[in-house]
Design a protein around this motif. Structure first.
Motif, PDB file in Angstrom:
ATOM      1  N   MET A  73       0.827  -1.193   0.000  1.00  0.00           N
ATOM      2  CA  MET A  73       0.000   0.000   0.000  1.00  0.00           C
ATOM      3  C   MET A  73       0.872   1.258   0.000  1.00  0.00           C
ATOM      4  O   MET A  73       1.891   1.324   0.688  1.00  0.00           O
ATOM      5  CB  MET A  73      -0.915   0.027   1.227  1.00  0.00           C
ATOM      6  CG  MET A  73      -1.741  -1.233   1.446  1.00  0.00           C
ATOM      7  SD  MET A  73      -2.750  -1.747   0.026  1.00  0.00           S
ATOM      8  CE  MET A  73      -3.858  -0.337  -0.128  1.00  0.00           C
ATOM      9  N   LEU A  74       0.452   2.238  -0.771  1.00  0.00           N
ATOM     10  CA  LEU A  74       1.097   3.550  -0.786  1.00  0.00           C
ATOM     11  C   LEU A  74       0.281   4.487   0.081  1.00  0.00           C
ATOM     12  O   LEU A  74      -0.941   4.569  -0.068  1.00  0.00           O
ATOM     13  CB  LEU A  74       1.176   4.088  -2.220  1.00  0.00           C
ATOM     14  CG  LEU A  74       2.040   3.292  -3.196  1.00  0.00           C
ATOM     15  CD1 LEU A  74       1.886   3.851  -4.607  1.00  0.00           C
ATOM     16  CD2 LEU A  74       3.493   3.318  -2.767  1.00  0.00           C
ATOM     17  N   THR A  75       0.919   5.197   0.979  1.00  0.00           N
ATOM     18  CA  THR A  75       0.200   6.032   1.928  1.00  0.00           C
ATOM     19  C   THR A  75       0.955   7.335   2.174  1.00  0.00           C
ATOM     20  O   THR A  75       2.120   7.468   1.832  1.00  0.00           O
ATOM     21  CB  THR A  75       0.017   5.275   3.269  1.00  0.00           C
ATOM     22  OG1 THR A  75      -0.685   6.094   4.187  1.00  0.00           O
ATOM     23  CG2 THR A  75       1.352   4.903   3.863  1.00  0.00           C
ATOM     24  N   THR A  76       0.257   8.284   2.740  1.00  0.00           N
ATOM     25  CA  THR A  76       0.892   9.519   3.197  1.00  0.00           C
ATOM     26  C   THR A  76       0.796   9.544   4.711  1.00  0.00           C
ATOM     27  O   THR A  76      -0.247   9.239   5.284  1.00  0.00           O
ATOM     28  CB  THR A  76       0.184  10.762   2.617  1.00  0.00           C
ATOM     29  OG1 THR A  76      -1.215  10.653   2.857  1.00  0.00           O
ATOM     30  CG2 THR A  76       0.419  10.861   1.121  1.00  0.00           C
ATOM     31  N   PHE A  77       1.881   9.881   5.360  1.00  0.00           N
ATOM     32  CA  PHE A  77       1.947   9.799   6.827  1.00  0.00           C
ATOM     33  C   PHE A  77       0.870  10.652   7.487  1.00  0.00           C
ATOM     34  O   PHE A  77       0.304  10.284   8.506  1.00  0.00           O
ATOM     35  CB  PHE A  77       3.336  10.230   7.306  1.00  0.00           C
ATOM     36  CG  PHE A  77       3.515  10.107   8.793  1.00  0.00           C
ATOM     37  CD1 PHE A  77       3.314  11.186   9.634  1.00  0.00           C
ATOM     38  CD2 PHE A  77       3.872   8.893   9.357  1.00  0.00           C
ATOM     39  CE1 PHE A  77       3.480  11.069  10.999  1.00  0.00           C
ATOM     40  CE2 PHE A  77       4.032   8.767  10.732  1.00  0.00           C
ATOM     41  CZ  PHE A  77       3.839   9.857  11.536  1.00  0.00           C
ATOM     42  N   ASP A  78       0.566  11.797   6.891  1.00  0.00           N
ATOM     43  CA  ASP A  78      -0.334  12.743   7.554  1.00  0.00           C
ATOM     44  C   ASP A  78      -1.814  12.410   7.392  1.00  0.00           C
ATOM     45  O   ASP A  78      -2.626  12.831   8.199  1.00  0.00           O
ATOM     46  CB  ASP A  78      -0.099  14.156   7.008  1.00  0.00           C
ATOM     47  CG  ASP A  78       1.264  14.690   7.396  1.00  0.00           C
ATOM     48  OD1 ASP A  78       1.834  15.436   6.592  1.00  0.00           O
ATOM     49  OD2 ASP A  78       1.742  14.343   8.478  1.00  0.00           O
ATOM     50  N   LEU A  79      -2.172  11.671   6.338  1.00  0.00           N
ATOM     51  CA  LEU A  79      -3.580  11.580   5.989  1.00  0.00           C
ATOM     52  C   LEU A  79      -4.231  10.231   6.238  1.00  0.00           C
ATOM     53  O   LEU A  79      -5.357  10.162   6.694  1.00  0.00           O
ATOM     54  CB  LEU A  79      -3.774  11.949   4.507  1.00  0.00           C
ATOM     55  CG  LEU A  79      -3.357  13.380   4.123  1.00  0.00           C
ATOM     56  CD1 LEU A  79      -3.541  13.574   2.627  1.00  0.00           C
ATOM     57  CD2 LEU A  79      -4.171  14.397   4.895  1.00  0.00           C
TER      58      LEU A  79
END
Length: 211
Positions: free
Chosen positions: A78-84
């Motif tokens: 999975m690709l994710t953004t730390f903040d969201l």
């Protein structure tokens, strides 16, 4: 050749991933999807080794797509953004082999793809431990999984450290064991708990209250 499928609804992200990975002689991008439904269809058609899947996509999100592909030969990262993103724990439960933040350095992205293709996990790096700490919504402690009663004291200790995000090298140093011995303990824990991989060991550790 490691065959990779990319899934993200942002054209710039797809282009960036494609450029980075295609430059490697042992990695080939075999397809690109802009939503989860297309990702599932392409994955079944192309049977890639690794799928880099954004969690948030239209039509079918990455989490639902990962569930549909659970048990397939393809390893979903999975690709994710730390903040969201708040779905890391659910992604691991859905069968994802791990997850990466989108701003990961190029060399680490390439290394991660190679590691997953080789059957390794993306749960050891410190960034992953921070993500787990930030996003896991620990469920109430449940009954221990079937087979847990068969674990030796040492195997239970190794399982707890795997659940905490430690790599085999870190576990070996913590317990004053050789890495080969740690690998053997991990293999036995996997077998006794009926877990498909190291990722599921982490999930089971959180769900049963071992961590």
């Amino acid at each position: 050749m490691i065959r990779v499928l990319l899934a993200d609804d942002q054209s710039m992200v797809l282009a960036g991933l494609h450029t980075i990975l295609s430059a490697e002689p042992d990695i080939g991008v075999v397809g690109q999807a802009r939503d989860g439904r297309m990702a599932v269809e392409l994955a079944r058609e192309l049977t890639p080794d690794v799928i880099l899947m954004d969690i948030r996509m239209p039509i079918v999100d990455g989490l639902a797509a990962a569930r549909e592909l659970a048990g397939s030969a393809s390893k979903v990262v999975m690709l994710t953004t730390f903040d969201l993103d708040e779905y890391v724990y659910e992604a691991l439960r859905a069968g994802a082999a791990g997850f990466l933040v989108k701003d990961i350095p190029d060399d680490q992205l390439v290394a991660a793809v190679r590691a997953v293709a080789a059957g390794d996990t993306l749960l050891a790096p410190s960034v992953t431990r921070r993500l787990i700490e930030a996003y896991v919504r620990r469920p109430p402690a449940a009954a221990m999984p079937s087979g847990a009663a068969e674990l030796t004291a040492r195997e239970l200790e190794v399982w707890r450290l795997v659940g905490a995000g430690l790599s085999n090298t870190e576990i070996a140093a913590r317990l004053y064991l050789g890495e080969a011995t740690v690998k053997t303990h991990v293999s036995r824990v996997l077998a006794k708990l009926g877990a498909r991989d190291r990722v599921q060991l982490v999930v089971l550790a959180y769900e049963s209250g071992v961590v």
